[in-house]
Design an enzyme around this catalytic site. Structure first.
Site, PDB file in Angstrom:
ATOM      1  N   TYR A   1       0.931  -1.068   0.021  1.00 55.00           N
ATOM      2  CA  TYR A   1      -0.039   0.048  -0.132  1.00 55.00           C
ATOM      3  C   TYR A   1       0.866   1.355   0.053  1.00 55.00           C
ATOM      4  O   TYR A   1       0.467   2.374   0.399  1.00 55.00           O
ATOM      5  CB  TYR A   1      -0.946   0.266   1.294  1.00 55.00           C
ATOM      6  CG  TYR A   1      -1.895  -0.910   1.309  1.00 55.00           C
ATOM      7  CD1 TYR A   1      -2.048  -1.987   0.227  1.00 55.00           C
ATOM      8  CD2 TYR A   1      -2.633  -1.125   2.299  1.00 55.00           C
ATOM      9  CE1 TYR A   1      -3.009  -3.006   0.239  1.00 55.00           C
ATOM     10  CE2 TYR A   1      -3.671  -2.280   2.564  1.00 55.00           C
ATOM     11  CZ  TYR A   1      -3.877  -3.191   1.390  1.00 55.00           C
ATOM     12  OH  TYR A   1      -4.747  -4.087   1.761  1.00 55.00           O
TER      13      TYR A   1
ATOM     14  N   LYS B   1       5.214 -14.467   1.711  1.00 55.20           N
ATOM     15  CA  LYS B   1       5.178 -15.397   0.401  1.00 55.20           C
ATOM     16  C   LYS B   1       6.366 -15.468  -0.111  1.00 55.20           C
ATOM     17  O   LYS B   1       6.445 -15.156  -1.532  1.00 55.20           O
ATOM     18  CB  LYS B   1       3.949 -14.692  -0.241  1.00 55.20           C
ATOM     19  CG  LYS B   1       3.485 -15.621  -1.406  1.00 55.20           C
ATOM     20  CD  LYS B   1       2.903 -16.868  -1.093  1.00 55.20           C
ATOM     21  CE  LYS B   1       2.531 -17.869  -2.146  1.00 55.20           C
ATOM     22  NZ  LYS B   1       2.272 -18.951  -2.092  1.00 55.20           N
TER      23      LYS B   1
ATOM     24  N   ASP C   1      -0.763 -17.990   2.496  1.00 56.67           N
ATOM     25  CA  ASP C   1      -1.791 -18.924   2.232  1.00 56.67           C
ATOM     26  C   ASP C   1      -2.006 -19.712   3.324  1.00 56.67           C
ATOM     27  O   ASP C   1      -3.196 -20.068   3.644  1.00 56.67           O
ATOM     28  CB  ASP C   1      -1.454 -19.486   0.671  1.00 56.67           C
ATOM     29  CG  ASP C   1      -0.106 -19.895   0.518  1.00 56.67           C
ATOM     30  OD1 ASP C   1       0.716 -19.871   1.416  1.00 56.67           O
ATOM     31  OD2 ASP C   1       0.058 -20.472  -0.622  1.00 56.67           O
TER      32      ASP C   1
ATOM     33  N   ASP D   1      -3.556  -6.756   6.367  1.00 53.16           N
ATOM     34  CA  ASP D   1      -4.959  -6.293   6.205  1.00 53.16           C
ATOM     35  C   ASP D   1      -6.057  -7.560   6.016  1.00 53.16           C
ATOM     36  O   ASP D   1      -7.227  -7.515   6.629  1.00 53.16           O
ATOM     37  CB  ASP D   1      -4.975  -5.267   4.949  1.00 53.16           C
ATOM     38  CG  ASP D   1      -6.269  -4.699   4.870  1.00 53.16           C
ATOM     39  OD1 ASP D   1      -7.173  -4.658   5.612  1.00 53.16           O
ATOM     40  OD2 ASP D   1      -6.591  -4.328   3.558  1.00 53.16           O
TER      41      ASP D   1
ATOM     42  N   ASP E   1      -9.146  -9.080   9.059  1.00 48.95           N
ATOM     43  CA  ASP E   1     -10.298  -9.503   8.754  1.00 48.95           C
ATOM     44  C   ASP E   1     -10.743 -10.854   8.963  1.00 48.95           C
ATOM     45  O   ASP E   1     -11.810 -11.097   9.614  1.00 48.95           O
ATOM     46  CB  ASP E   1     -10.617  -9.236   7.250  1.00 48.95           C
ATOM     47  CG  ASP E   1     -11.513  -7.694   7.192  1.00 48.95           C
ATOM     48  OD1 ASP E   1     -10.970  -6.702   7.991  1.00 48.95           O
ATOM     49  OD2 ASP E   1     -12.564  -7.588   6.317  1.00 48.95           O
TER      50      ASP E   1
HETATM   51  C1  IPM Z   1      -8.361  -1.491   7.539  1.00 49.58           C
HETATM   52  C2  IPM Z   1      -9.204  -0.996   6.293  1.00 49.58           C
HETATM   53  C3  IPM Z   1      -8.173  -0.176   5.490  1.00 49.58           C
HETATM   54  C4  IPM Z   1      -6.964  -0.665   5.184  1.00 49.58           C
HETATM   55  C5  IPM Z   1      -8.821   0.454   4.033  1.00 49.58           C
HETATM   56  C6  IPM Z   1     -10.445   1.063   4.423  1.00 49.58           C
HETATM   57  C7  IPM Z   1      -7.983   1.433   3.518  1.00 49.58           C
HETATM   58  O1  IPM Z   1      -9.573  -2.177   5.343  1.00 49.58           O
HETATM   59  O2  IPM Z   1      -8.187  -0.585   8.212  1.00 49.58           O
HETATM   60  O3  IPM Z   1      -8.085  -2.721   7.527  1.00 49.58           O
HETATM   61  O4  IPM Z   1      -6.885  -1.390   4.266  1.00 49.58           O
HETATM   62  O5  IPM Z   1      -6.022  -0.350   5.895  1.00 49.58           O
HETATM   63 MN    MN Z   2      -8.911  -3.953   6.276  1.00 52.55          MN
END
Ligand code: IPM
Ligand code: MN
Length: 348
Positions: free
Chosen positions: A135, A185, A218, A242, A246
């Site tokens: 990023y 990876k 993975d 990231d 999640d």
């Molecule tokens: C997070 C979110 C952000 C990120 C997005 C909204 C840019 O997904 O904080 O995990 O990827 O950092």
């Molecule tokens: Mn995120």
């Protein structure tokens, strides 16, 4: 009495609901533990963008610099402002400008919360590199709309960036169960990720008390589902972290429980605290958002400010509430009810 200056950016959607909830609890903690919170609320959001043409004013970063910490609810209202605009105009510049390179996200089951897994005993701290990697924002597009159109987005891994996030991870592991898993990876990405592995091995020599595992992203995704109890501290790049966080949120019962801190470890700038969930436009303002992730992020902020006892008490209050079944299932309680339960557990 110590006074902390907090910048509040409720942002969009349920960001507003959960920031209100969090501040109620943090004010309760301040009263109980004898410190003061001086807050200034900034209206920076997609609405602000529609009015002014920017997500925050040109001197927004300079303004925030004077605060001890930043609390952010959520950013994004894709119906009117593309996410790529809103996030690059507010959340991401704050993380980068203040060198909040360590994004830390705890994943464990709160009492009374049933996750989707059979495993009940996991306690993972995911440390995500937060300023560079995939990023980095380095890239460009040429020949737009033509057959020969090209889009390039370059991952950037610097020695400074990789070393400092891994070092942060080793320090966290040292303070916990002394196990660090570095996620890469490097079988497929032979430059950046092989480099990351090398730096991990170099640093491991400085932390002989910490055991180190190397896992590919993975395999790690599978591991977090199949045997999360084996994991302690995970360190991962921006993109991998990231995604894994999640997944971490999912195994801990959902995004309503996933807290997060964007830490500037050298304290040259303020750190920022925010729940992992987004603005959830569909449930905004309805008093049904679960504020637990946000309040837990608030506890992480108190901890960072040095109010360790208050932080521990807020987390314990969250656990008391969820232990009583409050806020453990979507729709079971309103935002206000969950907040009130946590506040009364804190004050008890
Ligand atoms: C997070 C979110 C952000 C990120 C997005 C909204 C840019 O997904 O904080 O995990 O990827 O950092
Ligand atoms: Mn995120």
């Amino acid at each position: 009495m110590t006074t902390y200056k907090l910048a509040l950016i409720p942002g969009d959607g349920i960001g507003v609901d959960v920031t209100d909830a969090t501040m109620k609890v943090l004010r309760g903690a301040a009263a109980k533990f004898s410190f003061a919170l001086e807050t200034e609320t900034f209206p920076w959001s997609c609405e602000y963008y529609l009015e002014t043409g920017a997500m925050m004013p040109a001197d927004g970063i300079a303004t925030l610099k004077g605060f001890d910490a930043i609390y952010l609810g959520a950013v994004g209202w894709p119906a009117t402002v593309p996410d790529s605009v809103s996030l690059h105009g507010l959340l991401l510049p704050i993380r980068k400008e203040f060198r909040q390179y360590a994004n830390i996200r705890p994943h464990r089951l709160l009492p009374g919360v049933e996750g989707p897994l059979k495993s009940e005993g996991f306690d993972i701290l995911c440390i995500r590199e937060n300023t560079e990697g995939e990023y980095s924002g380095a890239g460009g597009r040429v020949h737009q709309g033509q057959d020969n159109e090209v889009a390039v987005e370059t991952s950037v891994f610097t020695r400074t960036g990789v070393e400092r996030i891994l070092r942060f991870g080793f320090e966290q592991a040292r303070a916990r169960r002394k196990h660090l898993t570095s996620v890469t990876k490097s079988n497929a990405q032979k430059y950046s990720m092989v480099f990351w592995d090398e730096v991990t091995r170099e640093l491991a020599a400085e932390y002989p008390d910490v055991t180190v595992s190397h896992m590919h992203i993975d395999a790690m995704a599978a591991k977090m589902v199949m045997a999360p109890e084996d994991l302690d501290v995970i360190v991962a790049s921006n993109l991998f972290g990231d995604i894994l966080t999640d997944l971490g949120a999912a195994i801990q019962g959902g995004l309503g429980f996933a807290a997060s801190a964007n830490i500037c470890p050298d304290r040259s700038g303020p750190s920022m605290f925010e729940p992992v969930h987004g603005s959830a436009p569909d449930i905004a303002g309805k008093n049904i958002a679960n504020p637990i992730a946000a309040i837990w992020s608030g506890a992480m902020m108190l901890d960072h400010l040095g109010e360790t006892e208050a932080a521990t008490a807020v987390l314990a209050a969250i656990e008391t509430a969820t232990g009583q079944g409050i806020g453990t299932r979507p729709g079971s309680h309103s935002t206000d009810d969950i907040t009130a339960a946590i506040l009364s557990a804190l004050e008890a």
